[in-house]
Design a protein around this motif. Structure first.
Motif, short mmCIF file in Angstrom:
data_model
loop_
_atom_site.label_atom_id
_atom_site.label_comp_id
_atom_site.label_asym_id
_atom_site.label_seq_id
_atom_site.Cartn_x
_atom_site.Cartn_y
_atom_site.Cartn_z
N LEU A 179 0.84 -1.19 0.00
CA LEU A 179 0.00 0.00 0.00
C LEU A 179 0.88 1.25 0.00
O LEU A 179 1.97 1.25 0.58
N PRO A 180 0.42 2.34 -0.61
CA PRO A 180 1.21 3.57 -0.62
C PRO A 180 1.24 4.22 0.75
O PRO A 180 0.36 3.97 1.59
N PRO A 181 2.23 5.07 1.02
CA PRO A 181 2.31 5.73 2.33
C PRO A 181 1.22 6.78 2.47
O PRO A 181 0.66 7.27 1.49
N VAL A 182 0.91 7.13 3.73
CA VAL A 182 -0.02 8.22 4.02
C VAL A 182 0.78 9.36 4.65
O VAL A 182 1.76 9.12 5.36
N ASP A 183 0.36 10.59 4.36
CA ASP A 183 1.11 11.73 4.89
C ASP A 183 0.41 12.42 6.05
O ASP A 183 0.99 13.31 6.67
N ASN A 184 -0.83 12.02 6.36
CA ASN A 184 -1.55 12.56 7.51
C ASN A 184 -2.23 11.40 8.21
O ASN A 184 -3.34 10.99 7.84
N VAL A 185 -1.54 10.83 9.20
CA VAL A 185 -2.02 9.60 9.83
C VAL A 185 -3.37 9.81 10.51
O VAL A 185 -4.28 8.99 10.38
N ARG A 186 -3.51 10.91 11.23
CA ARG A 186 -4.76 11.14 11.96
C ARG A 186 -5.96 11.19 11.03
O ARG A 186 -6.96 10.49 11.24
N ASP A 187 -5.88 11.99 9.98
CA ASP A 187 -7.01 12.13 9.07
C ASP A 187 -7.23 10.85 8.26
O ASP A 187 -8.36 10.55 7.87
N HIS A 188 -6.16 10.10 8.01
CA HIS A 188 -6.29 8.79 7.37
C HIS A 188 -7.14 7.86 8.25
O HIS A 188 -8.04 7.18 7.75
N VAL A 189 -6.87 7.85 9.54
CA VAL A 189 -7.63 7.00 10.45
C VAL A 189 -9.08 7.47 10.53
O VAL A 189 -10.02 6.67 10.51
N TYR A 190 -9.29 8.78 10.62
CA TYR A 190 -10.64 9.32 10.77
C TYR A 190 -11.50 9.11 9.53
O TYR A 190 -12.72 8.98 9.64
N SER A 191 -10.91 9.11 8.35
CA SER A 191 -11.60 9.00 7.06
C SER A 191 -12.36 10.29 6.76
O SER A 191 -12.42 11.21 7.58
N ASP A 192 -12.96 10.35 5.57
CA ASP A 192 -13.71 11.55 5.17
C ASP A 192 -15.14 11.57 5.70
O ASP A 192 -15.80 12.60 5.65
N GLN A 193 -15.62 10.42 6.18
CA GLN A 193 -16.99 10.35 6.69
C GLN A 193 -17.04 9.55 7.99
O GLN A 193 -17.56 8.45 8.04
N PRO A 194 -16.49 10.11 9.06
CA PRO A 194 -16.55 9.41 10.34
C PRO A 194 -17.96 9.42 10.92
O PRO A 194 -18.77 10.29 10.59
N TRP A 195 -18.23 8.46 11.76
CA TRP A 195 -19.50 8.41 12.49
C TRP A 195 -19.30 8.99 13.88
O TRP A 195 -18.25 8.77 14.51
N LEU A 196 -20.29 9.69 14.37
CA LEU A 196 -20.26 10.27 15.71
C LEU A 196 -21.31 9.56 16.56
O LEU A 196 -22.51 9.78 16.39
N ALA A 197 -20.85 8.70 17.45
CA ALA A 197 -21.74 7.93 18.31
C ALA A 197 -21.97 8.68 19.61
O ALA A 197 -21.56 8.26 20.70
N ALA A 198 -22.63 9.84 19.49
CA ALA A 198 -22.92 10.69 20.64
C ALA A 198 -24.32 11.26 20.48
O ALA A 198 -24.79 11.48 19.36
N ASP A 199 -24.97 11.52 21.60
CA ASP A 199 -26.33 12.03 21.55
C ASP A 199 -26.34 13.48 21.05
O ASP A 199 -25.59 14.31 21.58
N PRO A 200 -27.18 13.81 20.08
CA PRO A 200 -27.19 15.17 19.55
C PRO A 200 -27.74 16.20 20.52
O PRO A 200 -27.41 17.39 20.39
N VAL A 201 -28.53 15.78 21.50
CA VAL A 201 -29.01 16.73 22.51
C VAL A 201 -27.88 17.11 23.45
O VAL A 201 -27.71 18.27 23.84
N LEU A 202 -27.08 16.13 23.80
CA LEU A 202 -26.01 16.34 24.77
C LEU A 202 -24.73 16.89 24.13
O LEU A 202 -24.04 17.71 24.74
N GLY A 203 -24.42 16.44 22.92
CA GLY A 203 -23.18 16.87 22.27
C GLY A 203 -23.28 16.79 20.76
O GLY A 203 -22.86 15.79 20.16
N SER A 204 -23.86 17.80 20.14
CA SER A 204 -24.08 17.77 18.70
C SER A 204 -22.80 18.11 17.94
O SER A 204 -21.87 18.71 18.49
N TRP A 205 -22.75 17.72 16.67
CA TRP A 205 -21.62 18.02 15.81
C TRP A 205 -21.79 19.40 15.20
O TRP A 205 -22.80 19.68 14.55
N PRO A 206 -20.80 20.29 15.35
CA PRO A 206 -20.87 21.59 14.67
C PRO A 206 -20.47 21.45 13.21
O PRO A 206 -19.39 20.93 12.91
N GLU A 207 -21.32 21.83 12.30
CA GLU A 207 -21.05 21.65 10.88
C GLU A 207 -19.67 22.22 10.52
O GLU A 207 -19.35 23.36 10.85
#
Length: 401
Positions: A179-207
Protein backbone atom coordinates in the motif's frame (compact mmCIF):
# COMPACT_ATOMS: atom_id res chain seq x y z
CA UNK A 1 -22.81 -10.99 6.62
CA UNK A 2 -19.87 -10.56 9.00
CA UNK A 3 -18.51 -7.44 10.68
CA UNK A 4 -15.37 -6.94 12.75
CA UNK A 5 -15.46 -4.26 15.45
CA UNK A 6 -12.26 -2.98 17.04
CA UNK A 7 -11.24 -0.66 19.86
CA UNK A 8 -8.64 -0.32 22.57
CA UNK A 9 -9.22 1.36 25.92
CA UNK A 10 -11.21 1.18 29.11
CA UNK A 11 -14.80 0.05 29.60
CA UNK A 12 -16.04 3.37 28.20
CA UNK A 13 -14.35 2.49 24.90
CA UNK A 14 -15.59 -1.11 24.76
CA UNK A 15 -19.24 -0.83 25.87
CA UNK A 16 -20.50 1.28 22.93
CA UNK A 17 -19.16 -1.31 20.48
CA UNK A 18 -20.84 -4.06 22.51
CA UNK A 19 -24.11 -2.17 22.01
CA UNK A 20 -23.49 -1.96 18.28
CA UNK A 21 -22.63 -5.66 18.19
CA UNK A 22 -25.92 -6.63 19.81
CA UNK A 23 -27.94 -4.47 17.41
CA UNK A 24 -26.05 -5.91 14.43
CA UNK A 25 -26.74 -9.43 15.65
CA UNK A 26 -30.46 -8.61 15.80
CA UNK A 27 -30.21 -7.87 12.07
CA UNK A 28 -28.61 -11.25 11.39
CA UNK A 29 -24.98 -10.10 11.26
CA UNK A 30 -22.17 -12.26 12.65
CA UNK A 31 -19.96 -10.03 14.81
CA UNK A 32 -16.37 -10.36 15.98
CA UNK A 33 -14.46 -7.85 18.10
CA UNK A 34 -10.87 -6.87 18.72
CA UNK A 35 -10.51 -5.55 22.27
CA UNK A 36 -7.96 -5.46 25.09
CA UNK A 37 -7.21 -8.86 26.66
CA UNK A 38 -8.59 -7.92 30.11
CA UNK A 39 -10.73 -10.73 31.57
CA UNK A 40 -13.75 -8.50 32.12
CA UNK A 41 -13.88 -7.63 28.42
CA UNK A 42 -13.59 -11.29 27.43
CA UNK A 43 -16.49 -12.14 29.76
CA UNK A 44 -18.56 -9.25 28.41
CA UNK A 45 -18.11 -10.33 24.81
CA UNK A 46 -18.81 -13.97 25.63
CA UNK A 47 -22.01 -12.86 27.36
CA UNK A 48 -23.37 -11.36 24.14
CA UNK A 49 -22.08 -14.10 21.84
CA UNK A 50 -19.29 -12.11 20.19
CA UNK A 51 -16.05 -13.84 19.27
CA UNK A 52 -13.13 -11.94 20.86
CA UNK A 53 -9.75 -11.23 19.31
CA UNK A 54 -7.47 -9.89 22.08
CA UNK A 55 -5.07 -7.14 21.03
CA UNK A 56 -2.40 -5.32 23.02
CA UNK A 57 -1.56 -5.36 26.74
CA UNK A 58 -4.26 -5.40 29.47
CA UNK A 59 -5.61 -1.90 29.98
CA UNK A 60 -6.20 -2.28 33.71
CA UNK A 61 -2.49 -2.92 34.23
CA UNK A 62 -1.71 0.45 32.63
CA UNK A 63 -4.19 2.22 34.91
CA UNK A 64 -2.93 0.89 38.25
CA UNK A 65 -1.02 3.99 39.31
CA UNK A 66 -2.45 7.33 40.39
CA UNK A 67 -0.81 8.91 37.33
CA UNK A 68 -0.65 7.92 33.69
CA UNK A 69 2.51 6.25 32.33
CA UNK A 70 5.32 8.59 31.31
CA UNK A 71 5.49 10.09 27.82
CA UNK A 72 8.25 7.64 26.87
CA UNK A 73 6.25 4.67 28.16
CA UNK A 74 3.12 5.82 26.31
CA UNK A 75 5.11 6.21 23.09
CA UNK A 76 6.40 2.66 23.42
CA UNK A 77 2.92 1.30 24.22
CA UNK A 78 1.46 3.06 21.18
CA UNK A 79 4.08 1.74 18.77
CA UNK A 80 3.76 -1.79 20.15
CA UNK A 81 -0.02 -1.56 19.84
CA UNK A 82 0.24 -0.74 16.12
CA UNK A 83 2.48 -3.76 15.60
CA UNK A 84 0.03 -5.93 17.56
CA UNK A 85 -2.88 -4.70 15.45
CA UNK A 86 -1.10 -5.60 12.22
CA UNK A 87 -0.42 -9.04 13.71
CA UNK A 88 -4.03 -9.72 14.77
CA UNK A 89 -6.41 -7.76 12.52
CA UNK A 90 -5.69 -9.52 9.19
CA UNK A 91 -6.79 -12.88 10.62
CA UNK A 92 -9.66 -11.37 12.61
CA UNK A 93 -11.06 -9.60 9.54
CA UNK A 94 -10.87 -12.64 7.26
CA UNK A 95 -14.27 -13.34 5.75
CA UNK A 96 -15.75 -10.06 7.00
CA UNK A 97 -17.62 -7.48 4.96
CA UNK A 98 -16.77 -4.42 7.05
CA UNK A 99 -14.46 -3.17 9.78
CA UNK A 100 -15.84 -0.65 12.28
CA UNK A 101 -13.36 0.93 14.71
CA UNK A 102 -13.57 3.43 17.55
CA UNK A 103 -10.76 5.61 18.85
CA UNK A 104 -7.57 7.11 17.43
CA UNK A 105 -5.61 4.12 18.77
CA UNK A 106 -6.89 2.10 15.78
CA UNK A 107 -3.95 3.13 13.61
CA UNK A 108 -3.64 -0.15 11.67
CA UNK A 109 -7.32 -0.77 10.97
CA UNK A 110 -7.91 1.25 7.81
CA UNK A 111 -4.81 -0.20 6.16
CA UNK A 112 -5.97 -3.74 6.97
CA UNK A 113 -9.42 -2.97 5.56
CA UNK A 114 -7.87 -1.39 2.47
CA UNK A 115 -5.68 -4.43 1.82
CA UNK A 116 -8.72 -6.71 2.22
CA UNK A 117 -10.89 -4.53 -0.02
CA UNK A 118 -13.65 -4.05 2.54
CA UNK A 119 -15.70 -1.18 3.94
CA UNK A 120 -14.11 0.80 6.77
CA UNK A 121 -15.96 2.97 9.29
CA UNK A 122 -14.34 5.12 11.96
CA UNK A 123 -16.47 6.11 14.97
CA UNK A 124 -15.91 8.72 17.66
CA UNK A 125 -17.79 8.95 20.96
CA UNK A 126 -17.46 12.75 21.24
CA UNK A 127 -17.48 15.61 18.74
CA UNK A 128 -14.33 17.08 20.28
CA UNK A 129 -12.25 14.19 18.93
CA UNK A 130 -12.88 15.26 15.31
CA UNK A 131 -11.16 18.29 13.72
CA UNK A 132 -13.25 21.45 13.65
CA UNK A 133 -12.61 25.19 14.00
CA UNK A 134 -15.37 25.19 16.61
CA UNK A 135 -13.26 23.41 19.24
CA UNK A 136 -9.65 22.62 20.09
CA UNK A 137 -8.27 19.06 20.07
CA UNK A 138 -8.73 17.06 23.27
CA UNK A 139 -5.75 16.56 25.59
CA UNK A 140 -3.73 13.55 24.47
CA UNK A 141 -1.67 11.95 27.25
CA UNK A 142 2.07 12.09 26.68
CA UNK A 143 1.96 14.78 24.00
CA UNK A 144 2.58 18.47 24.76
CA UNK A 145 -0.36 20.83 24.54
CA UNK A 146 -0.04 23.67 21.99
CA UNK A 147 0.86 26.86 23.81
CA UNK A 148 -1.43 29.13 21.81
CA UNK A 149 -3.13 29.64 18.48
CA UNK A 150 -6.62 29.37 17.08
CA UNK A 151 -8.37 26.01 16.96
CA UNK A 152 -7.31 25.20 13.39
CA UNK A 153 -3.68 25.86 14.28
CA UNK A 154 -3.99 23.60 17.29
CA UNK A 155 -5.45 20.86 15.10
CA UNK A 156 -2.46 21.22 12.75
CA UNK A 157 -0.12 20.78 15.70
CA UNK A 158 -2.17 17.77 16.79
CA UNK A 159 -1.77 16.17 13.35
CA UNK A 160 1.99 16.79 13.57
CA UNK A 161 2.14 14.96 16.94
CA UNK A 162 0.19 12.00 15.54
CA UNK A 163 2.49 11.81 12.54
CA UNK A 164 5.59 12.00 14.72
CA UNK A 165 4.32 9.07 16.78
CA UNK A 166 2.85 6.82 14.10
CA UNK A 167 3.90 7.70 10.52
CA UNK A 168 7.06 5.61 10.39
CA UNK A 169 5.59 2.45 11.89
CA UNK A 170 2.32 2.73 9.94
CA UNK A 171 3.94 3.34 6.57
CA UNK A 172 6.41 0.54 7.20
CA UNK A 173 3.52 -1.91 7.58
CA UNK A 174 1.68 -0.39 4.60
CA UNK A 175 4.73 -0.97 2.42
CA UNK A 176 4.74 -4.63 3.47
CA UNK A 177 1.08 -4.85 2.38
CA UNK A 178 1.88 -3.18 -0.94
CA UNK A 179 0.00 0.00 0.00
CA UNK A 180 1.21 3.57 -0.62
CA UNK A 181 2.31 5.73 2.33
CA UNK A 182 -0.02 8.22 4.02
CA UNK A 183 1.11 11.73 4.89
CA UNK A 184 -1.55 12.56 7.51
CA UNK A 185 -2.02 9.60 9.83
CA UNK A 186 -4.76 11.14 11.96
CA UNK A 187 -7.01 12.13 9.07
CA UNK A 188 -6.29 8.79 7.37
CA UNK A 189 -7.63 7.00 10.45
CA UNK A 190 -10.64 9.32 10.77
CA UNK A 191 -11.60 9.00 7.06
CA UNK A 192 -13.71 11.55 5.17
CA UNK A 193 -16.99 10.35 6.69
CA UNK A 194 -16.55 9.41 10.34
CA UNK A 195 -19.50 8.41 12.49
CA UNK A 196 -20.26 10.27 15.71
CA UNK A 197 -21.74 7.93 18.31
CA UNK A 198 -22.92 10.69 20.64
CA UNK A 199 -26.33 12.03 21.55
CA UNK A 200 -27.19 15.17 19.55
CA UNK A 201 -29.01 16.73 22.51
CA UNK A 202 -26.01 16.34 24.77
CA UNK A 203 -23.18 16.87 22.27
CA UNK A 204 -24.08 17.77 18.70
CA UNK A 205 -21.62 18.02 15.81
CA UNK A 206 -20.87 21.59 14.67
CA UNK A 207 -21.05 21.65 10.88
CA UNK A 208 -17.50 21.74 9.52
CA UNK A 209 -16.48 22.01 5.84
CA UNK A 210 -14.47 19.08 4.53
CA UNK A 211 -15.70 16.51 7.04
CA UNK A 212 -18.98 14.67 6.38
CA UNK A 213 -19.82 13.50 9.90
CA UNK A 214 -22.71 11.06 10.39
CA UNK A 215 -24.18 11.49 13.89
CA UNK A 216 -26.03 8.31 14.81
CA UNK A 217 -26.70 8.97 18.48
CA UNK A 218 -24.92 7.26 21.37
CA UNK A 219 -24.46 3.49 21.34
CA UNK A 220 -25.94 2.08 24.56
CA UNK A 221 -27.88 -0.97 25.69
CA UNK A 222 -30.51 -1.25 28.41
CA UNK A 223 -28.89 -2.41 31.66
CA UNK A 224 -31.63 -4.14 33.61
CA UNK A 225 -29.50 -5.77 36.29
CA UNK A 226 -31.19 -5.43 39.68
CA UNK A 227 -29.41 -3.40 42.33
CA UNK A 228 -27.85 -5.38 45.22
CA UNK A 229 -29.99 -5.77 48.35
CA UNK A 230 -27.47 -3.90 50.53
CA UNK A 231 -27.47 -0.94 48.17
CA UNK A 232 -31.27 -0.88 48.04
CA UNK A 233 -31.35 -0.87 51.83
CA UNK A 234 -29.03 2.16 51.92
CA UNK A 235 -31.09 3.99 49.31
CA UNK A 236 -34.30 3.29 51.19
CA UNK A 237 -32.85 4.40 54.54
CA UNK A 238 -32.90 8.14 53.85
CA UNK A 239 -32.86 10.95 51.32
CA UNK A 240 -31.36 10.26 47.86
CA UNK A 241 -27.55 10.27 48.20
CA UNK A 242 -24.99 11.93 45.94
CA UNK A 243 -23.02 9.46 43.84
CA UNK A 244 -19.21 9.87 43.66
CA UNK A 245 -17.28 7.77 41.17
CA UNK A 246 -14.44 8.01 38.65
CA UNK A 247 -14.96 4.91 36.54
CA UNK A 248 -11.87 3.35 35.03
CA UNK A 249 -9.66 6.31 35.92
CA UNK A 250 -7.68 6.88 39.07
CA UNK A 251 -8.16 10.36 40.51
CA UNK A 252 -5.64 12.14 42.68
CA UNK A 253 -5.75 10.54 46.12
CA UNK A 254 -7.61 13.38 47.85
CA UNK A 255 -10.32 14.17 45.28
CA UNK A 256 -12.86 11.56 46.33
CA UNK A 257 -12.18 12.09 50.04
CA UNK A 258 -12.66 15.85 49.78
CA UNK A 259 -15.81 15.40 47.73
CA UNK A 260 -17.28 13.16 50.44
CA UNK A 261 -16.30 15.63 53.16
CA UNK A 262 -17.90 18.55 51.30
CA UNK A 263 -21.09 16.61 50.62
CA UNK A 264 -21.35 15.63 54.26
CA UNK A 265 -20.79 19.24 55.29
CA UNK A 266 -23.81 20.16 53.16
CA UNK A 267 -25.93 17.50 54.85
CA UNK A 268 -25.88 15.03 51.97
CA UNK A 269 -25.68 11.27 52.13
CA UNK A 270 -22.97 9.84 49.87
CA UNK A 271 -22.64 6.79 47.67
CA UNK A 272 -19.03 6.01 46.59
CA UNK A 273 -18.28 3.80 43.59
CA UNK A 274 -15.08 1.79 43.94
CA UNK A 275 -14.24 1.78 40.21
CA UNK A 276 -10.84 0.72 38.95
CA UNK A 277 -9.22 2.91 41.61
CA UNK A 278 -10.83 0.67 44.26
CA UNK A 279 -12.06 3.66 46.26
CA UNK A 280 -13.42 2.83 49.69
CA UNK A 281 -14.26 5.93 51.71
CA UNK A 282 -17.07 4.53 53.80
CA UNK A 283 -16.51 4.59 57.57
CA UNK A 284 -18.61 3.60 60.55
CA UNK A 285 -21.11 6.40 59.87
CA UNK A 286 -24.37 5.41 58.24
CA UNK A 287 -24.45 8.33 55.77
CA UNK A 288 -21.85 6.88 53.37
CA UNK A 289 -21.93 3.61 51.46
CA UNK A 290 -19.40 2.06 49.06
CA UNK A 291 -20.59 0.06 46.06
CA UNK A 292 -18.92 -1.99 43.34
CA UNK A 293 -20.05 -2.55 39.76
CA UNK A 294 -23.81 -1.93 39.44
CA UNK A 295 -26.27 -0.76 36.81
CA UNK A 296 -25.94 3.02 36.58
CA UNK A 297 -29.13 3.12 34.56
CA UNK A 298 -31.08 1.75 37.53
CA UNK A 299 -29.05 3.62 40.15
CA UNK A 300 -28.86 7.18 38.83
CA UNK A 301 -32.60 7.69 38.93
CA UNK A 302 -32.39 7.29 42.70
CA UNK A 303 -29.55 9.70 43.50
CA UNK A 304 -29.58 13.46 44.10
CA UNK A 305 -26.57 14.17 41.86
CA UNK A 306 -23.65 12.44 40.18
CA UNK A 307 -20.04 13.53 40.83
CA UNK A 308 -17.77 12.01 38.18
CA UNK A 309 -14.75 12.43 35.89
CA UNK A 310 -16.50 13.38 32.67
CA UNK A 311 -16.50 10.09 30.79
CA UNK A 312 -18.88 9.91 27.84
CA UNK A 313 -20.82 6.97 29.25
CA UNK A 314 -21.30 8.38 32.75
CA UNK A 315 -22.25 11.81 31.41
CA UNK A 316 -24.84 10.27 29.10
CA UNK A 317 -26.31 7.93 31.72
CA UNK A 318 -26.68 10.73 34.26
CA UNK A 319 -28.23 12.98 31.62
CA UNK A 320 -30.71 10.26 30.60
CA UNK A 321 -31.67 9.83 34.24
CA UNK A 322 -32.41 13.56 34.50
CA UNK A 323 -30.04 13.93 37.44
CA UNK A 324 -27.68 16.93 37.97
CA UNK A 325 -23.96 16.40 37.59
CA UNK A 326 -20.71 17.72 39.06
CA UNK A 327 -17.86 16.98 36.66
CA UNK A 328 -14.28 16.88 37.94
CA UNK A 329 -12.46 16.33 34.62
CA UNK A 330 -9.19 14.45 34.87
CA UNK A 331 -7.76 16.32 31.84
CA UNK A 332 -7.55 13.34 29.53
CA UNK A 333 -9.32 12.61 26.26
CA UNK A 334 -12.91 13.91 26.16
CA UNK A 335 -13.29 14.55 29.92
CA UNK A 336 -12.93 18.36 29.64
CA UNK A 337 -15.34 18.40 26.69
CA UNK A 338 -18.14 16.64 28.57
CA UNK A 339 -17.48 18.90 31.55
CA UNK A 340 -17.97 21.91 29.29
CA UNK A 341 -21.19 20.45 27.88
CA UNK A 342 -22.66 19.90 31.35
CA UNK A 343 -21.83 23.50 32.26
CA UNK A 344 -23.13 24.95 28.96
CA UNK A 345 -26.42 23.06 29.22
CA UNK A 346 -26.73 24.13 32.88
CA UNK A 347 -27.55 20.60 34.00
CA UNK A 348 -24.87 20.71 36.66
CA UNK A 349 -21.47 22.23 37.31
CA UNK A 350 -17.96 21.59 36.06
CA UNK A 351 -14.61 22.27 37.68
CA UNK A 352 -11.71 23.55 35.60
CA UNK A 353 -9.65 20.46 36.27
CA UNK A 354 -8.79 17.78 38.81
CA UNK A 355 -7.32 20.24 41.33
CA UNK A 356 -9.90 21.07 43.98
CA UNK A 357 -10.32 23.94 46.36
CA UNK A 358 -12.91 23.97 49.09
CA UNK A 359 -14.65 26.98 47.56
CA UNK A 360 -14.89 25.64 44.00
CA UNK A 361 -16.19 22.26 45.09
CA UNK A 362 -18.66 23.80 47.52
CA UNK A 363 -20.08 26.10 44.86
CA UNK A 364 -20.25 23.29 42.30
CA UNK A 365 -22.19 21.02 44.65
CA UNK A 366 -24.61 23.79 45.60
CA UNK A 367 -25.16 24.62 41.92
CA UNK A 368 -25.89 21.02 41.04
CA UNK A 369 -28.29 20.53 43.94
CA UNK A 370 -30.27 23.71 43.28
CA UNK A 371 -33.93 23.08 42.30
CA UNK A 372 -33.57 24.95 39.01
CA UNK A 373 -30.62 22.76 38.01
CA UNK A 374 -32.58 19.61 38.74
CA UNK A 375 -35.49 20.94 36.68
CA UNK A 376 -33.23 21.60 33.67
CA UNK A 377 -31.59 18.18 34.02
CA UNK A 378 -34.98 16.46 34.11
CA UNK A 379 -36.19 18.36 31.05
CA UNK A 380 -33.06 17.52 29.06
CA UNK A 381 -33.15 13.88 30.15
CA UNK A 382 -36.56 13.46 28.55
CA UNK A 383 -35.06 14.46 25.17
CA UNK A 384 -32.07 12.09 25.17
CA UNK A 385 -32.11 9.53 22.33
CA UNK A 386 -31.85 5.81 23.11
CA UNK A 387 -31.63 4.22 19.64
CA UNK A 388 -28.18 5.26 18.41
CA UNK A 389 -26.76 1.73 18.19
CA UNK A 390 -29.81 0.53 16.25
CA UNK A 391 -29.54 3.52 13.88
CA UNK A 392 -25.85 2.74 13.26
CA UNK A 393 -26.49 -0.98 12.77
CA UNK A 394 -29.23 -0.37 10.21
CA UNK A 395 -27.08 2.15 8.36
CA UNK A 396 -24.17 -0.27 8.12
CA UNK A 397 -26.31 -3.20 6.98
CA UNK A 398 -28.02 -1.06 4.35
CA UNK A 399 -24.65 0.18 3.08
CA UNK A 400 -23.31 -3.37 2.83
CA UNK A 401 -26.52 -4.66 1.26
Amino acid sequence: MRVLLSTYGTRGDVEPLVALAVRLQELGVEVRMCAPPDEEFARRLAGVGVRPFPVGPPVRDMMRGTTLPSAAELARYRTELVDAQFDVLPAAVEGCDALVVAGLAQIAARSVAEAAGMRYVYASYAAVNLPSPHHAPPPRPGWPEPESGDNLTRWEVDAHHVNAQFAEVLNGHRATLGLPPVDNVRDHVYSDQPWLAADPVLGSWPETPGLDVVQTGAWVLPDERPLPAELLAFLDAGAPPVYVGFGSLRPAPDIARRAVEELRAQGQRVLVSRGWADLDLADDRDDCFTVGEVSHQRLFGRVAAVVHHGGAGTTLTAARAGVPQVVVPLQVADNPYWASRVAALEIGAALDGPTLTDDTLSVAVKTALAPETRARAAELGARIHTDGAAVAARRLVEALG
